[in-house]
Design an enzyme around this catalytic site. Structure first.
Site, PDB file in Angstrom:
ATOM      1  N   ARG A 238       0.831  -1.225   0.000  1.00 31.81           N
ATOM      2  CA  ARG A 238       0.000   0.000   0.000  1.00 31.81           C
ATOM      3  C   ARG A 238       0.858   1.264   0.000  1.00 31.81           C
ATOM      4  O   ARG A 238       0.520   2.262   0.658  1.00 31.81           O
ATOM      5  CB  ARG A 238      -0.951   0.043   1.197  1.00 31.81           C
ATOM      6  CG  ARG A 238      -1.835  -1.160   1.370  1.00 31.81           C
ATOM      7  CD  ARG A 238      -2.923  -1.238   0.280  1.00 31.81           C
ATOM      8  NE  ARG A 238      -3.854  -2.307   0.589  1.00 31.81           N
ATOM      9  CZ  ARG A 238      -3.684  -3.569   0.194  1.00 31.81           C
ATOM     10  NH1 ARG A 238      -2.652  -3.893  -0.571  1.00 31.81           N
ATOM     11  NH2 ARG A 238      -4.559  -4.494   0.511  1.00 31.81           N
TER      12      ARG A 238
ATOM     13  N   SER B 176     -10.595   1.381   3.592  1.00 30.00           N
ATOM     14  CA  SER B 176      -9.863   0.952   4.789  1.00 30.00           C
ATOM     15  C   SER B 176      -9.238   2.179   5.444  1.00 30.00           C
ATOM     16  O   SER B 176      -8.497   2.913   4.798  1.00 30.00           O
ATOM     17  CB  SER B 176      -8.752  -0.018   4.420  1.00 30.00           C
ATOM     18  OG  SER B 176      -9.289  -1.127   3.755  1.00 30.00           O
TER      19      SER B 176
ATOM     20  N   GLU C 158      -4.581   4.855   6.902  1.00 28.87           N
ATOM     21  CA  GLU C 158      -4.217   4.572   5.504  1.00 28.87           C
ATOM     22  C   GLU C 158      -4.417   5.787   4.584  1.00 28.87           C
ATOM     23  O   GLU C 158      -3.593   6.026   3.692  1.00 28.87           O
ATOM     24  CB  GLU C 158      -5.025   3.380   4.975  1.00 28.87           C
ATOM     25  CG  GLU C 158      -4.548   2.934   3.610  1.00 28.87           C
ATOM     26  CD  GLU C 158      -5.198   1.663   3.111  1.00 28.87           C
ATOM     27  OE1 GLU C 158      -4.913   0.604   3.682  1.00 28.87           O
ATOM     28  OE2 GLU C 158      -5.987   1.746   2.157  1.00 28.87           O
TER      29      GLU C 158
HETATM   30  P1  NAP Z   1     -10.749  -9.569   5.234  1.00 27.12           P
HETATM   31  O1  NAP Z   1     -11.009 -10.585   4.195  1.00 27.12           O
HETATM   32  O2  NAP Z   1     -11.729  -9.383   6.351  1.00 27.12           O
HETATM   33  O3  NAP Z   1      -9.329  -9.822   5.866  1.00 27.12           O
HETATM   34  C1  NAP Z   1      -8.831  -8.998   6.917  1.00 27.12           C
HETATM   35  C2  NAP Z   1      -7.389  -8.673   6.636  1.00 27.12           C
HETATM   36  O4  NAP Z   1      -6.664  -9.881   6.651  1.00 27.12           O
HETATM   37  C3  NAP Z   1      -7.247  -8.043   5.286  1.00 27.12           C
HETATM   38  O5  NAP Z   1      -6.850  -6.710   5.488  1.00 27.12           O
HETATM   39  C4  NAP Z   1      -6.207  -8.885   4.553  1.00 27.12           C
HETATM   40  O6  NAP Z   1      -4.995  -8.191   4.271  1.00 27.12           O
HETATM   41  C5  NAP Z   1      -5.821  -9.986   5.529  1.00 27.12           C
HETATM   42  N1  NAP Z   1      -6.000 -11.303   4.873  1.00 27.12           N
HETATM   43  C6  NAP Z   1      -7.139 -12.026   4.764  1.00 27.12           C
HETATM   44  N2  NAP Z   1      -6.893 -13.199   4.151  1.00 27.12           N
HETATM   45  C7  NAP Z   1      -5.570 -13.213   3.859  1.00 27.12           C
HETATM   46  C8  NAP Z   1      -4.704 -14.138   3.198  1.00 27.12           C
HETATM   47  N3  NAP Z   1      -5.164 -15.309   2.746  1.00 27.12           N
HETATM   48  N4  NAP Z   1      -3.412 -13.815   3.051  1.00 27.12           N
HETATM   49  C9  NAP Z   1      -2.936 -12.634   3.500  1.00 27.12           C
HETATM   50  N5  NAP Z   1      -3.695 -11.704   4.112  1.00 27.12           N
HETATM   51  C10 NAP Z   1      -5.000 -11.989   4.294  1.00 27.12           C
HETATM   52  O7  NAP Z   1     -10.529  -8.136   4.521  1.00 27.12           O
HETATM   53  P2  NAP Z   1     -11.630  -7.089   3.979  1.00 27.12           P
HETATM   54  O8  NAP Z   1     -11.620  -5.891   4.833  1.00 27.12           O
HETATM   55  O9  NAP Z   1     -12.943  -7.772   3.705  1.00 27.12           O
HETATM   56  O10 NAP Z   1     -10.987  -6.655   2.606  1.00 27.12           O
HETATM   57  C11 NAP Z   1     -10.890  -7.584   1.539  1.00 27.12           C
HETATM   58  C12 NAP Z   1      -9.781  -7.166   0.630  1.00 27.12           C
HETATM   59  O11 NAP Z   1     -10.067  -5.911   0.023  1.00 27.12           O
HETATM   60  C13 NAP Z   1      -8.444  -7.009   1.349  1.00 27.12           C
HETATM   61  O12 NAP Z   1      -7.431  -7.521   0.548  1.00 27.12           O
HETATM   62  C14 NAP Z   1      -8.318  -5.516   1.505  1.00 27.12           C
HETATM   63  O13 NAP Z   1      -6.967  -5.081   1.553  1.00 27.12           O
HETATM   64  C15 NAP Z   1      -8.988  -5.050   0.246  1.00 27.12           C
HETATM   65  N6  NAP Z   1      -9.337  -3.638   0.338  1.00 27.12           N
HETATM   66  C16 NAP Z   1      -8.438  -2.757  -0.208  1.00 27.12           C
HETATM   67  C17 NAP Z   1      -8.665  -1.418  -0.119  1.00 27.12           C
HETATM   68  C18 NAP Z   1      -7.635  -0.461  -0.705  1.00 27.12           C
HETATM   69  O14 NAP Z   1      -6.729  -0.822  -1.430  1.00 27.12           O
HETATM   70  N7  NAP Z   1      -7.709   0.774  -0.387  1.00 27.12           N
HETATM   71  C19 NAP Z   1      -9.810  -0.944   0.479  1.00 27.12           C
HETATM   72  C20 NAP Z   1     -10.725  -1.855   1.034  1.00 27.12           C
HETATM   73  C21 NAP Z   1     -10.454  -3.218   0.962  1.00 27.12           C
HETATM   74  P3  NAP Z   1      -4.784  -7.278   2.989  1.00 27.12           P
HETATM   75  O15 NAP Z   1      -5.534  -6.012   3.286  1.00 27.12           O
HETATM   76  O16 NAP Z   1      -3.318  -7.083   2.996  1.00 27.12           O
HETATM   77  O17 NAP Z   1      -5.279  -7.993   1.791  1.00 27.12           O
END
Ligand code: NAP
Length: 344
Positions: free
Chosen positions: A166, A244, A340
């Protein structure tokens, strides 16, 4: 002596409707940028600048006394192709989601995990957007940006952008904050050999239920990502938010081990560099903030990582909640959360 601004520069423009969090703020100077020439014309003016994309990762804490460059350069095109990949270029002002959907419609997979992320193409490299196990940097090829100090158009390779979790060169202080470089277009390299990336639990579960693996396509993966996101993440059009709100903390193995001993359910994800990623949303929930409000703002009831503007919040309200959540997570886990979005 008063400055003679070009005609396309407006004065005292409200920014409420230009960010997804919809905080009230005014910019002293505002320019909608649809052509590189405008940036080059503005380069000679010595003024504080900020490059605004879709406003989905920005917290306006008050009025801005400088020049807001609102990126609107459009266009999507296939610029070249070889036996290994398609090279696709998009203007910085293109809507990210529409661009991803267009690549999929053309039959060029590779960006499907990143559908429905709010914001513009030009903003994507700034924080190296990522979701469901894919980072934009993996599909990035190059970008063009105008050096706002000289007006020169420069090209940046993937290595030069220094993508990290990020993060990139453009997010570091001194680059985006003063609007030193205004990204004008981005080129992606989409490999012709495609494999679905579906190891994130939510995504895998969604596909298990609905898709036969032998029929899986990038479109199917995109549709599954859209369903999961729509269930869990708020639509900024109806619930104002900036995605986020906190970064997932990276800690060393010893720290993760100690935390795991005390909180066995804490989700931990080992990283290639040996650090351990902790889930900030889980910690915020455990600290009691999921679905809880402070004044006009609160942490979202379905995903504690997202901060919501419930009704006419100000930058002050956001800063108060930010401090309260950080303090409670620090007290509970001894871990420091970092926001973030960019604060202005
Ligand atoms: P989630 O599935 O509830 O998971 C919680 C956190 O755990 C996430 O932040 C994710 O990290 C990490 N995670 C889950 N499974 C993983 C795996 N197999 N390996 C490594 N890390 C894992 O997350 P959520 O809030 O619903 O979001 C889903 C995805 O959308 C995430 O990847 C999140 O980063 C992404 N998202 C991105 C943005 C952005 O770029 N601004 C905004 C909103 C959501 P990571 O965040 O590193 O993936």
């Amino acid at each position: 002596m008063s400055v003679l601004w070009p005609d396309f520069v407006q004065h005292d423009v409200m920014l409420d409707d230009k960010t997804t969090l919809a905080l009230p703020a005014m910019t002293a100077l505002y320019a909608r940028i649809t052509h590189i020439n405008q940036l080059q014309a503005l380069a000679k003016f010595k003024v504080r600048r900020f490059v605004l994309g879709g406003g989905s990762n920005l917290v306006l804490t008050g009025d801005f006394d400088g020049l807001m460059l609102h990126m609107g350069i459009g266009g999507c095109t296939l610029i070249s192709e070889d036996d290994k990949a398609w090279y696709v270029q998009a203007g910085a002002g293109e809507c990210w989601h529409d661009f991803v959907a267009w690549t999929l419609d053309q039959g060029w997979p590779g960006l499907e995990n990143l559908v429905l992320i709010p914001g513009t193409v030009g903003a994507a490299p700034v924080q190296n957007i990522g979701a469901y196990g894919l980072e934009m940097g993996e599909r990035f090829f190059s970008l063009h940006a105008v050096d706002m100090a000289s007006g020169d158009l420069r090209s940046f390779t993937r290595e030069e952008c220094r993508f990290a979790y990020r993060n990139s060169l453009f997010k570091q202080e001194g680059w985006s904050y003063d609007g030193c470089f205004a990204i004008t277009d981005v080129t992606f390299r989409l490999p012709k050999i495609w494999e679905p990336r579906i190891h994130y639990a939510d995504l895998a579960a969604e596909l298990d239920e609905r898709t036969l693996s032998d029929r899986m396509s990038a479109h199917e993966v995109a549709k599954a990502v859209i369903r999961v996101r729509q269930r869990k993440l708020p639509d900024p059009a109806t619930l104002r938010n900036a995605g986020s709100f906190f970064q997932n903390p990276m800690v060393d193995e010893k720290c993760a081990h100690l935390l795991k001993a005390k909180f066995p359910d804490l989700p931990t994800y080992p990283q290639p560099d040996g650090t351990i990623k902790l889930a900030a949303g889980w910690m915020i929930e455990q600290a009691g903030w999921k679905g809880r409000s402070l004044g006009a703002v609160g942490m979202y009831e379905k995903q504690a990582l997202v901060l919501i503007n419930h009704h006419q919040a100000t930058g002050k309200d956001v800063l108060a909640l930010l401090d309260a959540v950080r303090a409670d997570v620090r007290r509970t886990f001894g871990v420091e959360l970092l926001p973030e979005p960019v604060f202005l």
